[in-house]
Structures are given as C-alpha cells and as structure tokens.
Design a protein around this motif. Structure first.
Motif, PDB file in Angstrom:
ATOM      1  N   GLU A 126      39.349  64.010  26.796  1.00  0.00           N
ATOM      2  CA  GLU A 126      39.628  65.107  25.877  1.00  0.00           C
ATOM      3  C   GLU A 126      40.928  65.854  26.148  1.00  0.00           C
ATOM      4  O   GLU A 126      41.366  66.643  25.318  1.00  0.00           O
ATOM      5  N   LEU A 128      44.223  64.909  26.587  1.00  0.00           N
ATOM      6  CA  LEU A 128      45.554  64.341  26.382  1.00  0.00           C
ATOM      7  C   LEU A 128      46.354  65.044  25.291  1.00  0.00           C
ATOM      8  O   LEU A 128      47.569  65.162  25.394  1.00  0.00           O
ATOM      9  N   GLU A 129      45.697  65.497  24.252  1.00  0.00           N
ATOM     10  CA  GLU A 129      46.435  66.064  23.121  1.00  0.00           C
ATOM     11  C   GLU A 129      46.949  67.457  23.443  1.00  0.00           C
ATOM     12  O   GLU A 129      46.217  68.313  23.958  1.00  0.00           O
ATOM     13  N   PRO A 131      48.440  70.524  21.352  1.00  0.00           N
ATOM     14  CA  PRO A 131      48.579  70.915  19.940  1.00  0.00           C
ATOM     15  C   PRO A 131      50.019  71.180  19.522  1.00  0.00           C
ATOM     16  O   PRO A 131      50.427  70.806  18.411  1.00  0.00           O
ATOM     17  N   THR A 134      51.703  67.843  18.918  1.00  0.00           N
ATOM     18  CA  THR A 134      51.171  67.235  17.696  1.00  0.00           C
ATOM     19  C   THR A 134      51.737  67.910  16.450  1.00  0.00           C
ATOM     20  O   THR A 134      52.121  67.243  15.475  1.00  0.00           O
ATOM     21  N   GLU A 135      51.813  69.233  16.481  1.00  0.00           N
ATOM     22  CA  GLU A 135      52.359  69.970  15.341  1.00  0.00           C
ATOM     23  C   GLU A 135      53.830  69.649  15.127  1.00  0.00           C
ATOM     24  O   GLU A 135      54.292  69.492  13.984  1.00  0.00           O
ATOM     25  N   TRP A 179      53.774  54.436  14.120  1.00  0.00           N
ATOM     26  CA  TRP A 179      52.828  55.541  14.256  1.00  0.00           C
ATOM     27  C   TRP A 179      52.262  55.919  12.884  1.00  0.00           C
ATOM     28  O   TRP A 179      51.123  56.386  12.792  1.00  0.00           O
ATOM     29  N   TYR A 183      48.585  54.553  10.543  1.00  0.00           N
ATOM     30  CA  TYR A 183      47.696  55.704  10.351  1.00  0.00           C
ATOM     31  C   TYR A 183      46.757  55.450   9.167  1.00  0.00           C
ATOM     32  O   TYR A 183      47.164  55.025   8.092  1.00  0.00           O
ATOM     33  N   GLU A 214      49.687  66.114  31.217  1.00  0.00           N
ATOM     34  CA  GLU A 214      48.363  65.771  30.703  1.00  0.00           C
ATOM     35  C   GLU A 214      48.016  64.312  30.985  1.00  0.00           C
ATOM     36  O   GLU A 214      46.862  63.974  31.244  1.00  0.00           O
ATOM     37  N   CYS A 218      44.969  62.779  33.344  1.00  0.00           N
ATOM     38  CA  CYS A 218      44.096  61.735  32.810  1.00  0.00           C
ATOM     39  C   CYS A 218      44.062  60.537  33.757  1.00  0.00           C
ATOM     40  O   CYS A 218      42.979  60.002  34.057  1.00  0.00           O
TER      41      CYS A 218
END
Length: 263
Positions: A126, A128-129, A131, A134-135, A179, A183, A214, A218
């Motif tokens: 959980e 790795l992301e 925000p 990603t944004e 990427w 999708y 991150e 992991c």
C-alpha cells in the motif's frame, strides 16, 4: 532472434538467444520506465555465463503493439514461456517486471527455478503511491508534456544518473507513452505482498539506495517476508539498476542460476 509472439488477445515482441546453457534459461522482464532494451548493458555479462536468455517487450512497450483487449501481465509471461517451450526458468525482473515475476512464482511455482528482483514492485503493497507525484503525472499527461514527464521521472527515479542522463532519458521517452496506451486494458494482478512468505525458491532482491524512498521501504519489506531472500543494498543504484550497475546485475543473475542448479 526477435519475433512477434502470439499471446491471449494480442502479441508481444520477444528475443531468444537460442543458446543452450548448462542451467535453466533466463527470462528478463523489464520495468515500466523502459522496455526490453533496458537489459542491453546486462546481456554481455549473461552471455559470458553461456545461458539461454529470453526477453520481451510488455504490451505497448518497445516493439510490442499496444493492447486492444483486456490482458494480464502474468498471462502474457506464461504465453511467452509456452511459445518457447520453457518448462522451468530463472526470472529476472526490474520493477514492473519483478512484480510479474513474483505473480508467476506464486501462481505457478513449478515453472520458476529462481527469482532475481531488481528494485521490485509487488501487488498489494500500500505504500508505493505518492499522491503529489500521481497528480503531477496526471497534470503533465493532460497537457501532453512529454518533456515534463521525462524530467519528473528522472527526478523521482533517476537520482543516481549522470547529467545529462542520456540513456535513462531515451528509455523513458520510449516507455512513457505505454503508461497511457495500456491504461484501462491491463488487469491488475491479485495482491501478492501478503503471500510472499509462500515463496520457496532461491531469491535475490537488489535495492537501490538512491531510489525513491517509498520503493526502498517496499523492497526492505519484501526481502523481510521472502524466506531466505538475499538482500543486496546497492549504494550507486536508483530505479535503473540495469543502467547503473549492469555487471553487478549480471553477476547476481548468474549466481542465482547456480543456486537454482544446485537446488
């Protein structure tokens, strides 16, 4: 020799050295920040070990057509193994490719003799992301800003590279369009992080000390959960281990082949 391989609902480009080695064949799985060419610097070291080596481009990457139907990475890997009539292999995967390697080792353990995981990802973890990242990727993609996406990726995942980092930049420019073409087509793998304790095979995990924090966390958690996993902390690697330390990557893969044979 390169060729297009039929997989369920599509095809992927694959290359097979065809050399018969003493041990199990090696299958190389690339990251999401490159295609199969990310392994080019490693191949001379593997050739010195006289191993048969197969590598392929995941759908949408490199010389593989973009997907037009739903697909799962692990099913495409099975399709490649079946095409080349490979019953048992050593899997060496970087990042996204390592995630696929873990998925096959858990779902079909008889086909995997050993695992080489290089700055890996894993389904079901959980943390790795980020925000903000990603944004930013979404904003740059919406603006069609490939230069901005490449620069962002180099900042996040390419901290150990030279300036200019021409090789990593070239691999990113080729990979980033995938990427978005994949999708909505790729089917996410089942959660695997909580099942890592089921792995019963030789495993080496290389962690890049200059990777995204991150990813480092992991990788530490993965190595702690995989029984008998050899954790290698590489001080000069980021998320491009095959570019930063190709001779070390090749050596670790060849060592894994020896452990697989001994087992």
């Amino acid at each position: 020799m390169g060729q297009l391989v039929q997989v369920k609902g599509g095809e992927v480009w694959a290359d097979d050295t065809g050399a018969d080695g003493a041990g199990p064949p090696v299958v190389l799985l690339h990251s999401g920040v490159g295609d199969s060419r990310i392994w080019d610097p490693v191949l001379p070291g593997l050739a010195a070990g006289h191993h048969r080596v197969i590598r392929y481009d995941a759908r949408g990457f490199g010389r593989s057509p973009a997907p037009t139907t739903p697909y799962a990475q692990v099913d495409d890997l099975r399709g490649v193994l079946d095409h080349f009539d490979l019953s048992r292999v050593v899997l060496a995967g970087s990042s996204m490719g390592a995630r696929t390697a873990v998925d096959l080792a858990l779902s079909d353990p008889g086909r995997v003799a050993a695992l080489g995981l290089f700055t890996p990802g894993v389904a079901g973890y959980e943390g790795l992301e980020v925000p903000e990242i990603t944004e930013e990727i979404g904003r740059l993609a919406g603006a069609g800003d490939l230069d901005g996406l490449v620069a962002l990726a180099l900042r996040v995942w390419g901290a150990a590279g030279p300036d200019p980092d021409t090789e990593a930049e070239a691999r990113l420019r080729a990979a980033i369009p995938a990427w978005f073409t994949t999708y909505g087509h790729e089917i996410a793998g089942a959660p695997a992080f909580d099942r890592l304790g089921e792995l019963d095979l030789p495993c080496t995990l290389l962690l890049g000390e200059r990777d995204q924090p991150e990813v480092i966390r992991c990788n530490e958690a993965m190595a702690a959960r995989i029984p008998g996993c050899r954790l290698v902390r590489h001080p000069e690697c980021d998320h491009f281990p095959t570019l930063r330390a190709p001779s070390d990557v090749a050596r670790l893969v060849i060592e894994l082949c020896g452990r697989a044979q001994a087992g």
